[in-house]
Design an enzyme around this catalytic site. Sequence first.
Site, short mmCIF file in Angstrom:
data_model
loop_
_atom_site.label_atom_id
_atom_site.label_comp_id
_atom_site.label_asym_id
_atom_site.label_seq_id
_atom_site.Cartn_x
_atom_site.Cartn_y
_atom_site.Cartn_z
N GLY A 11 9.67 -2.80 11.46
CA GLY A 11 8.87 -3.62 10.56
C GLY A 11 8.61 -5.04 11.02
O GLY A 11 8.25 -5.90 10.21
N SER A 12 8.72 -5.31 12.32
CA SER A 12 8.49 -6.69 12.75
C SER A 12 7.01 -7.05 12.71
O SER A 12 6.65 -8.20 12.44
CB SER A 12 9.07 -6.92 14.15
OG SER A 12 8.32 -6.29 15.14
N ASN A 13 6.12 -6.10 12.94
CA ASN A 13 4.69 -6.39 12.81
C ASN A 13 4.31 -6.66 11.35
O ASN A 13 3.51 -7.55 11.07
CB ASN A 13 3.84 -5.27 13.40
CG ASN A 13 3.69 -5.40 14.90
OD1 ASN A 13 2.97 -6.27 15.39
ND2 ASN A 13 4.41 -4.56 15.65
N MET A 89 5.00 6.39 12.72
CA MET A 89 5.27 7.36 13.79
C MET A 89 4.68 8.75 13.53
O MET A 89 5.13 9.72 14.10
CB MET A 89 6.78 7.45 14.03
CG MET A 89 7.39 6.14 14.53
SD MET A 89 6.58 5.49 16.01
CE MET A 89 7.24 6.61 17.23
N ARG A 90 3.67 8.82 12.68
CA ARG A 90 3.03 10.12 12.45
C ARG A 90 1.55 10.05 12.78
O ARG A 90 0.92 9.04 12.54
CB ARG A 90 3.18 10.53 10.98
CG ARG A 90 4.58 10.84 10.64
CD ARG A 90 4.76 11.38 9.25
NE ARG A 90 6.18 11.56 9.05
CZ ARG A 90 6.86 12.61 9.48
NH1 ARG A 90 6.23 13.60 10.11
NH2 ARG A 90 8.16 12.69 9.31
N ASN A 106 -4.51 0.30 13.91
CA ASN A 106 -3.19 0.53 14.51
C ASN A 106 -2.97 -0.49 15.62
O ASN A 106 -3.93 -1.04 16.17
CB ASN A 106 -3.15 1.95 15.11
CG ASN A 106 -1.80 2.29 15.70
OD1 ASN A 106 -0.75 2.02 15.11
ND2 ASN A 106 -1.81 2.89 16.88
N HIS A 108 -0.88 -0.80 19.35
CA HIS A 108 -0.20 0.02 20.36
C HIS A 108 0.27 -0.88 21.50
O HIS A 108 -0.48 -1.76 21.95
CB HIS A 108 -1.17 1.09 20.89
CG HIS A 108 -0.53 1.99 21.90
ND1 HIS A 108 0.33 3.00 21.54
CD2 HIS A 108 -0.60 2.00 23.25
CE1 HIS A 108 0.76 3.61 22.63
NE2 HIS A 108 0.21 3.02 23.68
C1 GRF Z 1 5.33 -1.73 18.03
O1 GRF Z 1 5.68 -1.83 19.37
C2 GRF Z 1 3.95 -1.16 17.88
O2 GRF Z 1 3.09 -1.50 18.92
C3 GRF Z 1 4.21 0.33 17.92
O3 GRF Z 1 5.42 0.49 17.22
C4 GRF Z 1 6.17 -0.70 17.28
C5 GRF Z 1 6.47 -1.12 15.89
O4 GRF Z 1 7.39 -2.18 15.81
N1 GRF Z 1 3.09 1.04 17.33
P1 GRF Z 1 7.70 -2.84 14.40
O5 GRF Z 1 8.18 -1.73 13.48
O6 GRF Z 1 6.46 -3.47 13.88
O7 GRF Z 1 8.78 -3.84 14.65
#
Ligand code: GRF
Length: 202
Positions: A11-13, A89-90, A106, A108
């Site tokens: 969940g850092s994003n 992750m789905r 999304n 990536h």
């Molecule tokens: C990130 O590296 C993103 O690019 C990928 O999954 C990871 C998610 O990290 N899709 P977080 O859960 O947001 O910390």
Amino acid sequence: TVIGVLASGRGSNLQAIIDAIQAGRLDAKIGVVISDNPEANVLKRMAGVDIQALCIDRRLFASRRQFEDAVAEELAIHHVELVVLAGFMRILSQYFIDRFAGKIMNIHPSLLPAFPGENAQAQALAYGVKVTGCTVHFVDAGMDTGPIILQEAVPVLGTDTVETLSERILHAEHILYPRALALYCAGRLTAAGRHVNIIDKE
Ligand code: GRF
């Protein structure tokens, strides 16, 4: 713009998006955070925060269709206008994507179309590229194949491990995702087939 965040892990994003909203860099509201994983750290992160967060456990549904219907229903209840995948992750089916056509984003951790799928950072290291990065894109039914919105390059160092490279890319992600969302929310993204154009600020 009301956004709904789908996240499976750390969940850092999501945190970077929350911070950008609080700092006034992103004019959006998070309507709901949905995780498919009851153990996800992202749900723990939401505990003290005034944002609706819930788990829709895929394992409790007989089919992907039923799971996706439950997710879509929850997004509708919260009036979500843009679906933001942040470590979700789905793979979403064409059925779900059609329900939110052009309204799913999304991020990536590579410069797509290089290194799609899982472990993009390890793929980059194994290949020996000198530059990798991150990509924000609209989601289609393929694996990380949708129209590209923004990309940021990140150098690969000779001393890098998957951990150090991932950390450098993640730092870039936390800047890039809120920027892409801000462009969307300001109505500055137009899509023509595969091509996403950014309208200049007046
Ligand atoms: C990130 O590296 C993103 O690019 C990928 O999954 C990871 C998610 O990290 N899709 P977080 O859960 O947001 O910390």
